[in-house]
Motif scaffolding. Structure first.
Motif, short mmCIF file in Angstrom:
data_model
loop_
_atom_site.label_atom_id
_atom_site.label_comp_id
_atom_site.label_asym_id
_atom_site.label_seq_id
_atom_site.Cartn_x
_atom_site.Cartn_y
_atom_site.Cartn_z
N SER B 12 0.85 -1.18 0.00
CA SER B 12 0.00 0.00 0.00
C SER B 12 0.89 1.23 0.00
O SER B 12 1.79 1.33 0.85
CB SER B 12 -0.88 -0.03 1.25
N VAL B 13 0.69 2.11 -0.97
CA VAL B 13 1.53 3.32 -1.06
C VAL B 13 0.64 4.54 -1.24
O VAL B 13 -0.49 4.44 -1.74
CB VAL B 13 2.54 3.24 -2.23
N GLN B 14 1.17 5.67 -0.86
CA GLN B 14 0.48 6.94 -1.05
C GLN B 14 0.72 7.40 -2.49
O GLN B 14 1.83 7.21 -3.04
CB GLN B 14 1.05 7.97 -0.08
N GLU B 15 -0.29 7.97 -3.09
CA GLU B 15 -0.14 8.49 -4.45
C GLU B 15 1.07 9.41 -4.53
O GLU B 15 1.27 10.27 -3.66
CB GLU B 15 -1.40 9.27 -4.84
N GLY B 16 1.88 9.20 -5.56
CA GLY B 16 3.08 10.02 -5.72
C GLY B 16 4.34 9.35 -5.19
O GLY B 16 5.45 9.71 -5.59
N ASP B 17 4.18 8.39 -4.28
CA ASP B 17 5.34 7.67 -3.75
C ASP B 17 5.77 6.58 -4.73
O ASP B 17 5.08 6.32 -5.72
CB ASP B 17 5.00 7.04 -2.39
N SER B 18 6.91 5.94 -4.41
CA SER B 18 7.40 4.84 -5.24
C SER B 18 6.97 3.50 -4.68
O SER B 18 6.73 3.37 -3.48
CB SER B 18 8.93 4.88 -5.30
N ALA B 19 6.88 2.52 -5.57
CA ALA B 19 6.57 1.15 -5.17
C ALA B 19 7.66 0.24 -5.72
O ALA B 19 8.09 0.41 -6.87
CB ALA B 19 5.21 0.73 -5.71
N VAL B 20 8.10 -0.71 -4.90
CA VAL B 20 9.14 -1.65 -5.33
C VAL B 20 8.67 -3.07 -5.02
O VAL B 20 8.22 -3.37 -3.92
CB VAL B 20 10.48 -1.40 -4.60
N ILE B 21 8.76 -3.93 -6.03
CA ILE B 21 8.40 -5.35 -5.88
C ILE B 21 9.64 -6.17 -6.24
O ILE B 21 10.30 -5.89 -7.25
CB ILE B 21 7.23 -5.72 -6.81
N LYS B 22 9.92 -7.17 -5.40
CA LYS B 22 11.15 -7.95 -5.61
C LYS B 22 10.82 -9.42 -5.88
O LYS B 22 9.89 -9.97 -5.30
CB LYS B 22 12.04 -7.86 -4.37
N CYS B 23 11.63 -10.01 -6.76
CA CYS B 23 11.45 -11.43 -7.09
C CYS B 23 12.80 -12.12 -7.11
O CYS B 23 13.82 -11.51 -7.47
CB CYS B 23 10.79 -11.58 -8.46
N THR B 24 12.79 -13.39 -6.72
CA THR B 24 13.97 -14.23 -6.87
C THR B 24 13.59 -15.45 -7.68
O THR B 24 12.42 -15.85 -7.71
CB THR B 24 14.51 -14.69 -5.50
N TYR B 25 14.58 -16.01 -8.38
CA TYR B 25 14.32 -17.20 -9.17
C TYR B 25 15.38 -18.24 -8.88
O TYR B 25 16.45 -17.93 -8.34
CB TYR B 25 14.25 -16.86 -10.67
N SER B 26 15.08 -19.48 -9.24
CA SER B 26 16.00 -20.57 -8.85
C SER B 26 16.79 -21.14 -10.02
O SER B 26 17.91 -21.64 -9.82
CB SER B 26 15.19 -21.70 -8.19
N ASP B 27 16.24 -21.08 -11.23
CA ASP B 27 16.87 -21.75 -12.37
C ASP B 27 17.85 -20.81 -13.08
O ASP B 27 17.43 -19.83 -13.69
CB ASP B 27 15.78 -22.21 -13.34
N SER B 28 19.12 -21.12 -12.99
CA SER B 28 20.13 -20.24 -13.60
C SER B 28 20.03 -20.21 -15.12
O SER B 28 20.62 -19.36 -15.77
CB SER B 28 21.54 -20.66 -13.17
N ALA B 29 19.23 -21.15 -15.71
CA ALA B 29 19.04 -21.14 -17.17
C ALA B 29 17.98 -20.12 -17.60
O ALA B 29 17.84 -19.83 -18.78
CB ALA B 29 18.62 -22.52 -17.65
N SER B 30 17.25 -19.57 -16.64
CA SER B 30 16.23 -18.57 -17.00
C SER B 30 16.89 -17.36 -17.62
O SER B 30 17.91 -16.87 -17.12
CB SER B 30 15.45 -18.14 -15.75
N ASN B 31 16.31 -16.86 -18.72
CA ASN B 31 16.96 -15.76 -19.43
C ASN B 31 16.00 -14.66 -19.87
O ASN B 31 16.38 -13.74 -20.59
CB ASN B 31 17.71 -16.30 -20.66
N TYR B 32 14.75 -14.77 -19.43
CA TYR B 32 13.77 -13.75 -19.83
C TYR B 32 12.85 -13.53 -18.65
O TYR B 32 12.31 -14.48 -18.07
CB TYR B 32 13.00 -14.25 -21.06
N PHE B 33 12.65 -12.24 -18.29
CA PHE B 33 11.93 -11.92 -17.06
C PHE B 33 10.90 -10.82 -17.34
O PHE B 33 11.21 -9.64 -17.30
CB PHE B 33 12.92 -11.47 -15.98
N PRO B 34 9.67 -11.22 -17.62
CA PRO B 34 8.62 -10.22 -17.86
C PRO B 34 7.87 -9.87 -16.58
O PRO B 34 7.86 -10.64 -15.62
CB PRO B 34 7.68 -10.94 -18.85
#
Lengths: 114, 110
Positions: B12-34
Motif C-alpha cells: 500500500s503506497v500513497q499516491e506520488g510515492d514509489s513502489a518496489v516489488i522484488k522477485c527471486t528465481y531458482s533456475d540459472s538457465a532462466s533468461n527472460y523476465f517479464p
C-alpha cells in the motif's frame, strides 16, 4: 477487436459434470496456452500448443483435455468436475516460444463447481 | 524446475510515492523476465520485460533491474497514480516454460 477471446466468461456447474471452455485468438500467433489462476491468484501453466501440437503438458489430471482444431483455437474440456477445479482459467497466445516475447491473455473464464 | 518467489504479497503506497516489488528465481538457465499487471476482472498484461544480457530497463515511470549473480530482479514504479492499483506478477522463462511469482497486490491511496 478482442485479440484473445474466451467463452464463457462465467460457468457455474455441479460436481461430476463435464464442461468446455473455448478460446480463439485473431493475432496470427503460433502458440496458445491455458493457465489456471486459483483463489490466491497463483497463475500456473497447464498446457501449451504450438501450431496445433502439444508442447507443454504440466501435471494436470487427465480429466482436463485440451484440443486445438487449428492454430487460432485452443479449447479446454474438463470431465467429472471436482470442487478443486473452481478457478479462473486464462487462455493466452504468443508469437513463437515463451521467451521470444509477450503473452496475450484473454479475460478469463471463472469456473465455479458446487 | 523453476521457482519464482515474489515479495511483498501486498503493498500500500500513497499516491506520488514509489513502489518496489522484488522477485527471486531458482533456475540459472532462466533468461527472460517479464512483468505483468492484472486489473480486476481482466487478464494479465505485459508492462515491461528484461533479458538476461541487460541489467536495467526503463519505460517512463516503470523500471526493472536484474541481478543474474544473485538471481533476483525488481520492479520499480515511481510517482504512483491510482490507476497503478492492480496485481503485479513477475515471471521467469527457461526454455519453453514461463513460471509466475505469487503476485503483489498494489494499492495506491489518493
Amino acid at each position: 477487436d478482442t485479440a484473445v477471446s474466451q467463452t464463457p466468461k462465467y460457468l457455474v456447474t455441479q460436481m461430476g459434470n463435464d464442461k468446455s471452455i473455448k478460446c480463439e485468438q485473431n493475432l496470427g500467433h503460433d502458440t496458445m496456452y491455458w493457465y489456471k489462476q486459483d483463489s490466491k491468484k497463483f497463475l500456473k501453466i497447464m498446457f501449451s500448443y504450438n501450431n496445433k501440437e502439444l508442447i507443454i503438458n504440466e501435471t494436470v489430471p487427465n480429466r482436463f483435455s485440451p484440443k486445438s482444431p487449428d492454430k487460432a483455437h485452443l479449447n479446454l474440456h474438463i470431465n467429472s468436475l471436482e470442487l478443486g477445479d473452481s478457478a479462473v482459467y486464462f487462455c493466452a497466445s504468443s508469437q513463437g516460444t515463451i521467451n521470444t516475447g509477450e503473452l496475450f491473455f484473454g479475460e478469463g473464464s471463472r469456473l465455479t463447481v458446487l | 524446475g523453476e521457482n519464482v518467489e515474489q515479495h511483498p504479497s501486498t503493498l500500500s503506497v500513497q499516491e506520488g510515492d514509489s513502489a518496489v516489488i522484488k522477485c527471486t528465481y531458482s533456475d540459472s538457465a532462466s533468461n527472460y523476465f517479464p512483468w505483468y499487471k492484472q486489473e480486476l476482472g481482466k487478464g494479465p498484461q505485459l508492462i515491461i520485460d528484461i533479458r538476461s544480457n541487460v541489467g536495467e530497463k526503463k519505460d517512463q515511470r516503470i523500471a526493472v533491474t536484474l541481478n543474474k549473480t544473485a538471481k533476483h530482479f525488481s520492479l520499480h514504479i515511481t510517482e504512483t497514480q491510482p490507476e497503478d492499483s492492480a496485481v503485479y506478477f513477475c515471471a521467469g522463462a527457461a526454455g519453453n516454460k514461463l513460471t509466475f511469482g505469487g503476485g503483489t497486490r498494489v494499492l495506491v491511496k489518493p
